[in-house]
Design a protein around this motif. Structure first.
Motif, short mmCIF file in Angstrom:
data_model
loop_
_atom_site.label_atom_id
_atom_site.label_comp_id
_atom_site.label_asym_id
_atom_site.label_seq_id
_atom_site.Cartn_x
_atom_site.Cartn_y
_atom_site.Cartn_z
N HIS A 65 0.83 -1.21 0.00
CA HIS A 65 0.00 0.00 0.00
C HIS A 65 0.86 1.26 0.00
O HIS A 65 0.52 2.25 -0.67
N LEU A 66 1.95 1.24 0.76
CA LEU A 66 2.86 2.39 0.75
C LEU A 66 3.44 2.61 -0.65
O LEU A 66 3.57 3.74 -1.12
N LEU A 67 3.80 1.52 -1.31
CA LEU A 67 4.34 1.64 -2.67
C LEU A 67 3.29 2.18 -3.64
O LEU A 67 3.58 2.97 -4.53
N LYS A 72 1.23 6.81 -6.82
CA LYS A 72 0.25 7.86 -7.09
C LYS A 72 0.88 9.24 -6.96
O LYS A 72 0.64 10.13 -7.78
N THR A 73 1.69 9.42 -5.92
CA THR A 73 2.35 10.71 -5.70
C THR A 73 3.30 11.01 -6.87
O THR A 73 3.32 12.14 -7.37
N ASP A 79 2.65 14.56 -13.76
CA ASP A 79 1.65 15.35 -14.48
C ASP A 79 1.88 16.85 -14.29
O ASP A 79 1.79 17.63 -15.25
N GLU A 80 2.20 17.25 -13.05
CA GLU A 80 2.47 18.66 -12.79
C GLU A 80 3.70 19.13 -13.56
O GLU A 80 3.72 20.22 -14.14
N ASP A 81 4.76 18.30 -13.57
CA ASP A 81 5.98 18.65 -14.30
C ASP A 81 5.72 18.75 -15.80
O ASP A 81 6.26 19.62 -16.47
#
Length: 149
Positions: A65-67, A72-73, A79-81
């Protein structure tokens, strides 16, 4: 049989057996609750950090789940870049186009002004010769007028 050191060696366990025993104790001690205080504090900290995520029971599912969250992050940051890259590349391309057009227009204006300078220089020389001719005519007319009076 008369050697005392061989008798002592026969009574001592071999090194491999001692190493195996130490490994077994190291593996069994944490399970049995025999853990050093520093190790216990570290285990509690890790356990709290993993439990605070609120995911399933096993550490493997927690890591999975952490991965997934990290993925997602990373996707969001990508996408922002990409959006920022598109904006900046558009700005660079527009700026490049505007500057190249300005350079072309300025080069044409320079050529126009150079030809204007040349033609006005020739016109100035022609007018200077006309002025000299007219000054000589005026002087001659003044002389003729003075003689006539």
């Amino acid at each position: 049989a008369g050697n005392p050191s061989s008798a002592a060696a026969a009574q001592r366990p071999p090194r491999a057996a001692m190493f195996g025993l130490l490994c077994a104790v190291a593996l069994v001690a944490p399970a049995a609750g025999v853990v050093a205080p520093a190790d216990a504090a570290m285990l509690q900290t890790w356990s709290r950090a993993l439990d605070s995520t609120g995911y399933g029971d096993t550490p493997v599912t927690r890591v999975v789940h952490l991965l997934k969250e990290m993925s997602k992050t990373l996707q969001k940051e990508m996408d922002e870049d990409e959006a920022l890259y598109k904006e900046l590349s558009c700005w660079c391309n527009d700026g490049n186009w505007e500057k190249s057009n300005a350079i072309e227009a300025s080069t044409a204006k320079i050529a126009e002004l150079d030809s204007s300078i040349d033609s006005l220089g020739a016109q100035s020389a022609e007018l200077n010769t006309n002025i000299k001719e007219l000054e000589t005519e005026v002087a001659a007319d003044k002389k003729a007028l003075a003689e006539a009076t």
